[in-house]
Write a protein that holds these residues in place. Structure first.
Motif, short mmCIF file in Angstrom:
data_model
loop_
_atom_site.label_atom_id
_atom_site.label_comp_id
_atom_site.label_asym_id
_atom_site.label_seq_id
_atom_site.Cartn_x
_atom_site.Cartn_y
_atom_site.Cartn_z
N UNK A 87 129.89 16.66 -48.90
CA UNK A 87 128.78 16.00 -47.84
C UNK A 87 127.45 16.56 -48.05
N UNK A 88 126.64 15.45 -48.22
CA UNK A 88 125.37 15.88 -48.56
C UNK A 88 124.30 15.38 -47.32
N UNK A 89 125.00 14.94 -46.26
CA UNK A 89 124.20 14.54 -45.06
C UNK A 89 123.87 13.07 -44.87
N UNK A 90 124.39 12.48 -45.72
CA UNK A 90 124.30 10.83 -45.57
C UNK A 90 125.70 10.24 -45.27
N UNK A 91 125.72 8.83 -44.99
CA UNK A 91 127.07 8.42 -44.60
C UNK A 91 127.89 8.24 -45.74
N UNK A 148 115.65 6.67 -43.09
CA UNK A 148 115.02 7.86 -42.52
C UNK A 148 115.97 8.88 -42.17
N UNK A 149 117.10 8.96 -42.64
CA UNK A 149 117.89 9.96 -42.69
C UNK A 149 117.84 10.82 -43.99
N UNK A 150 117.62 12.07 -44.12
CA UNK A 150 117.43 12.73 -45.39
C UNK A 150 118.57 13.61 -45.55
N UNK A 151 118.87 13.46 -47.16
CA UNK A 151 120.17 14.38 -47.30
C UNK A 151 119.72 15.72 -47.52
N UNK A 152 120.63 16.53 -47.63
CA UNK A 152 120.52 17.86 -47.84
C UNK A 152 119.82 18.34 -49.30
N UNK A 153 119.61 17.35 -50.30
CA UNK A 153 119.24 17.70 -51.61
C UNK A 153 118.83 16.27 -52.21
N UNK A 154 117.58 16.52 -52.87
CA UNK A 154 117.43 15.36 -53.52
C UNK A 154 117.76 15.54 -55.26
N UNK A 155 117.47 14.37 -56.06
CA UNK A 155 117.80 14.52 -57.31
C UNK A 155 117.05 15.58 -58.09
N UNK A 156 117.73 16.13 -59.22
CA UNK A 156 116.89 17.26 -59.86
C UNK A 156 116.60 18.73 -59.16
N UNK A 194 120.89 3.39 -53.54
CA UNK A 194 121.46 2.02 -54.03
C UNK A 194 122.71 1.96 -52.98
N UNK A 195 122.64 0.43 -52.55
CA UNK A 195 123.55 0.36 -51.43
C UNK A 195 124.96 -0.11 -52.43
N UNK A 196 126.17 -0.51 -51.75
CA UNK A 196 127.43 -0.78 -52.48
C UNK A 196 127.12 -2.17 -53.33
N UNK A 197 126.06 -2.84 -53.24
CA UNK A 197 125.77 -4.04 -54.24
C UNK A 197 124.62 -3.55 -55.30
N UNK A 198 124.36 -2.22 -55.29
CA UNK A 198 123.49 -1.78 -56.28
C UNK A 198 122.07 -2.34 -56.14
N UNK A 199 121.84 -2.45 -54.85
CA UNK A 199 120.42 -2.70 -54.43
C UNK A 199 119.87 -1.72 -53.61
N UNK A 200 118.43 -1.46 -54.09
CA UNK A 200 117.74 -0.23 -53.48
C UNK A 200 117.77 -0.42 -51.83
N UNK A 201 118.02 0.66 -51.26
CA UNK A 201 117.75 0.55 -49.64
C UNK A 201 117.20 1.83 -48.95
N UNK A 202 116.22 1.71 -48.26
CA UNK A 202 115.90 3.08 -47.45
C UNK A 202 116.47 3.54 -46.25
#
Length: 277
Positions: free
Chosen positions: A88-92, A62-70, A52-60
């Motif tokens: 730091x999980x690899x995203x901005x 191609x940079x992948x984090x170090x972990x996903x949920x769960x 989710x972006x700063x306005x709670x809208x889904x956004x995609x």
């Protein structure tokens, strides 16, 4: 349905001035221009991470984090403020650990093992250091000698605690440690025993697997020494420990195994490879 906090494959449905819109067949999400692969075609399948972006809208992206949920992850703390700690999980945008999800106050530049989850209130990925509530009872299919992946979460005075195979509580006792480990490190380990609550692990193979592994290591050492190793059943135990990293009783057991296999010969001065081994 779009999965917030997960890597997924979506189809490029249309391209606009701000980026490409991806779809799962039901919902669409924007992939901004800076992440849209050059030359991507409509109908092409793209692997992206959705958040989710700063306005709670889904956004995609191609940079992948170090972990996903769960999932559990080892992440470094980069900031602490009045809201909580940020990892730091690899995203901005760094991953928040709210104060309520910290076992102890987190500190900058320290590595922590956490569970990444979707906050039910905000629908945003957050992290928790309270690991136990995410672990499951040990199944009856876990067997002694079984190899598992062990994520180190805590170094205690006489034990190392962590997570086995991403789901079980596990511990390695001090006398089972064979090499230094650090928080956040993932190593191979082997089940010594288990109960419903936890696994007791060793950091080297046990039973028949251990015997074969140790025998192979001793053979390799003899070969590196030119086919002869100056250790025997009268050698000082400390000398054996220094050279091979095993006890004298273990050394004698391995030698006995290799003699039985016909791979070595012994004399009063040491061990040598058989010419036909």
């Amino acid at each position: 349905m779009l999965q917030i906090g997960r890597i997924q494959e979506l189809t490029l449905a249309r391209i606009t001035s701000v980026g490409g819109y991806l779809t799962d067949g039901r919902d669409d999400v924007l992939l901004p221009n800076k992440y849209l692969p050059r030359g991507a075609d409509l109908g092409e399948s793209l692997k992206v991470f959705v958040y989710l972006d700063s306005e709670d809208r889904p956004v995609a992206t191609t940079i992948f984090p170090k972990a996903e949920i769960d999932t559990f992850a080892s992440l470094r703390c980069v900031a602490v403020n009045q809201v909580g700690a940020f990892l730091d999980w690899g995203l901005e945008k760094d991953l928040l650990v709210p104060f309520r999800e910290q076992l102890n106050p987190m500190r900058e530049d320290q590595v922590y093992v956490v569970r990444v989850l979707l906050d039910p209130a905000s629908n945003r990925p957050v992290a928790s250091a309270k690991l136990r509530k995410f672990l499951v009872p040990v199944g009856t299919d876990v067997r002694a000698g079984q190899k598992v992946s062990f994520l180190v979460s805590e170094l205690k005075p006489h034990a190392v605690s962590g997570i086995a195979d991403g789901r079980y509580s596990a511990v390695v006792l001090e006398d089972e440690e064979t090499r230094p480990v650090r928080v956040g490190q993932t190593v191979d380990a082997y089940v010594k025993s288990s109960n419903e609550e936890s696994l007791l692990l060793a950091l080297r193979p046990i039973g028949r697997a251990a015997e074969l592994s140790e025998a192979d290591q001793l053979l390799a050492r003899i070969k590196r020494e030119g086919g002869f190793l100056g250790l025997h059943d009268r050698s000082d135990p400390d000398q054996i420990q220094r050279q091979l990293g095993v006890s004298k009783s273990t050394f004698k057991r391995i030698v006995g195994h290799l003699l039985k296999e016909g791979k070595i010969e012994t004399d009063p001065y040491g061990i040598r490879l058989r010419p036909d081994a």
